[in-house]
Write a protein that holds these residues in place. Structure first.
Motif, short mmCIF file in Angstrom:
data_model
loop_
_atom_site.label_atom_id
_atom_site.label_comp_id
_atom_site.label_asym_id
_atom_site.label_seq_id
_atom_site.Cartn_x
_atom_site.Cartn_y
_atom_site.Cartn_z
N PRO A 127 0.80 -1.23 0.00
CA PRO A 127 0.00 0.00 0.00
C PRO A 127 0.83 1.27 0.00
CG PRO A 127 0.09 -0.93 2.20
CD PRO A 127 0.80 -1.91 1.30
N ARG A 128 0.19 2.33 -0.49
CA ARG A 128 0.76 3.67 -0.46
C ARG A 128 -0.28 4.61 0.14
NH1 ARG A 128 3.22 4.05 -6.65
NH2 ARG A 128 4.31 2.02 -6.63
N ILE A 129 0.18 5.62 0.87
CA ILE A 129 -0.74 6.60 1.43
C ILE A 129 -1.33 7.44 0.30
CG2 ILE A 129 -0.96 8.60 2.95
CD1 ILE A 129 1.33 7.45 4.60
N ASP A 130 -2.63 7.63 0.33
CA ASP A 130 -3.31 8.46 -0.66
C ASP A 130 -3.47 9.87 -0.08
OD1 ASP A 130 -5.56 9.70 -2.23
OD2 ASP A 130 -5.49 7.75 -3.24
N TYR A 131 -3.03 10.87 -0.85
CA TYR A 131 -3.08 12.25 -0.38
C TYR A 131 -4.22 13.05 -1.00
CZ TYR A 131 1.42 11.32 1.78
OH TYR A 131 2.42 10.80 2.55
N GLY A 132 -5.18 12.35 -1.59
CA GLY A 132 -6.33 13.06 -2.11
C GLY A 132 -6.18 13.47 -3.57
N PRO A 133 -7.21 14.12 -4.12
CA PRO A 133 -7.25 14.40 -5.56
C PRO A 133 -6.45 15.61 -6.02
CG PRO A 133 -9.26 15.17 -4.52
CD PRO A 133 -8.47 14.48 -3.44
N ARG A 134 -5.93 16.42 -5.07
CA ARG A 134 -5.17 17.61 -5.45
C ARG A 134 -3.68 17.35 -5.26
NH1 ARG A 134 -8.79 22.35 -2.51
NH2 ARG A 134 -10.78 21.83 -3.56
N PRO A 135 -2.95 17.20 -6.37
CA PRO A 135 -1.53 16.78 -6.27
C PRO A 135 -0.65 17.77 -5.53
CG PRO A 135 -2.09 17.46 -8.51
CD PRO A 135 -3.38 17.39 -7.76
N ARG A 136 -1.01 19.05 -5.49
CA ARG A 136 -0.15 20.04 -4.84
C ARG A 136 -0.45 20.20 -3.36
NH1 ARG A 136 0.18 25.00 -9.30
NH2 ARG A 136 1.00 23.72 -11.02
N ILE A 137 -1.53 19.55 -2.89
CA ILE A 137 -1.89 19.63 -1.49
C ILE A 137 -1.80 18.23 -0.89
CG2 ILE A 137 -3.68 20.27 0.17
CD1 ILE A 137 -4.81 22.15 -1.91
N LEU A 138 -0.72 17.95 -0.20
CA LEU A 138 -0.50 16.62 0.37
C LEU A 138 -1.23 16.52 1.71
CD1 LEU A 138 3.29 16.07 -0.45
CD2 LEU A 138 1.26 15.40 -1.77
N ARG A 139 -2.43 15.98 1.64
CA ARG A 139 -3.26 15.89 2.84
C ARG A 139 -3.81 14.47 2.95
NH1 ARG A 139 -7.73 20.35 3.18
NH2 ARG A 139 -5.82 21.60 3.33
N GLY A 140 -3.11 13.64 3.73
CA GLY A 140 -3.58 12.29 3.93
C GLY A 140 -4.85 12.26 4.75
N GLY A 141 -5.62 11.21 4.59
CA GLY A 141 -6.90 11.11 5.29
C GLY A 141 -7.01 9.87 6.15
N ARG A 142 -7.88 9.94 7.13
CA ARG A 142 -8.22 8.81 7.97
C ARG A 142 -9.73 8.76 8.15
NH1 ARG A 142 -3.32 10.38 10.59
NH2 ARG A 142 -1.89 8.64 10.97
N LEU A 143 -10.23 7.56 8.32
CA LEU A 143 -11.63 7.37 8.68
C LEU A 143 -11.67 6.63 10.01
CD1 LEU A 143 -12.91 6.34 5.15
CD2 LEU A 143 -13.44 8.48 6.32
#
Length: 238
Positions: A163-179
């Motif tokens: 696995p790799r951490i997903d940082y969301g749909p905006r490539p310039r904003i590295l914001r990982g998520g958790r649920l």
């Protein structure tokens, strides 16, 4: 009128969703009684999705194919895949519901890409790797998921690297998520697939949209994996 015991401990708790729906279609009295049945049975009758593929120590609930059970082992754990096809042009949502909590272990919830031109033997070999199937390790396909101890939202590309951490749909904003972790009876997380985009929200109000997407021509399906857990997971259409 049909006797109330029909929906108690005698018959209906042992019928699959398909059987409940068939009886409701051919018997008007049964259909009317089903509308006033206990919530658990009404929910089962409305469900159109079932768990269809299993690996590791997982299995289906004998009286309800919409519920999958973890085997409790840490390695390889277990994995189950539902029979709901997801494509890049799909507009659909589905929900994982914690049907029976388990204090130990972890869950991983999301979707996995179906193998192209794969035999059933090859698929089963991949499923038997257990939770590695959803994490993109060993023989696993590509995946989009969250869970484990970190509860991070991740993806894998299906090349065995994991696995790799997903940082969301905006490539310039590295914001990982958790649920949130599903802990209590009835806790849920709902996934939405819309034109290739994947988003999820849970009953605690947390939301995340993955940067990883479904591509044209690909077929994906909902997937749950267990490690060290005997939790029961129900799948429902959203």
């Amino acid at each position: 009128a049909l006797p109330a015991e029909l929906f108690g401990s005698q018959i209906c708790p042992f019928l699959y969703s398909a059987a409940l729906r068939y009886l409701a279609r051919v018997c008007p009295a049964f259909c009317l009684a089903l509308r006033h049945a206990p919530e658990e049975i009404r929910r089962r009758g409305n469900n159109l999705v079932c768990w269809s593929e299993f690996g590791g120590g997982s299995q289906v609930e004998l009286c309800d194919a919409a519920v999958a059970l973890g085997g409790g082992t840490w390695h390889p754990g277990g994995v189950a895949v539902a029979d709901l096809p997801l494509r890049d042009r799909s507009s659909i949502s589905f929900r994982f519901v914690l049907e029976r909590p388990c204090a130990s272990g972890d869950l991983l919830l999301g979707i996995t890409r179906c193998f192209e031109d794969s035999s059933q033997i090859a698929l089963q070999a991949a499923l038997d790797t257990g939770y590695c199937f959803i994490m993109g390790r060993e023989l696993a396909p590509a995946s989009i998921f969250f869970g484990g101890r970190s509860l991070r939202c991740c993806y894998s590309i299906g090349n065995g690297e994991g696995p790799r951490i997903d940082y969301g749909p905006r490539p310039r904003i590295l914001r990982g998520g958790r649920l949130m972790k599903l802990r209590a009876l009835g806790d849920w997380v709902e996934f939405q697939v819309l034109d290739g985009m994947v988003q999820a929200h849970d009953n605690s109000g947390y939301t995340f949209q993955w940067g990883a997407r479904l591509s044209e021509g690909e077929l994906w399906k909902p997937t749950v994996a267990w490690t060290g857990s005997r939790a029961a997971i129900r799948i429902l259409l959203g």
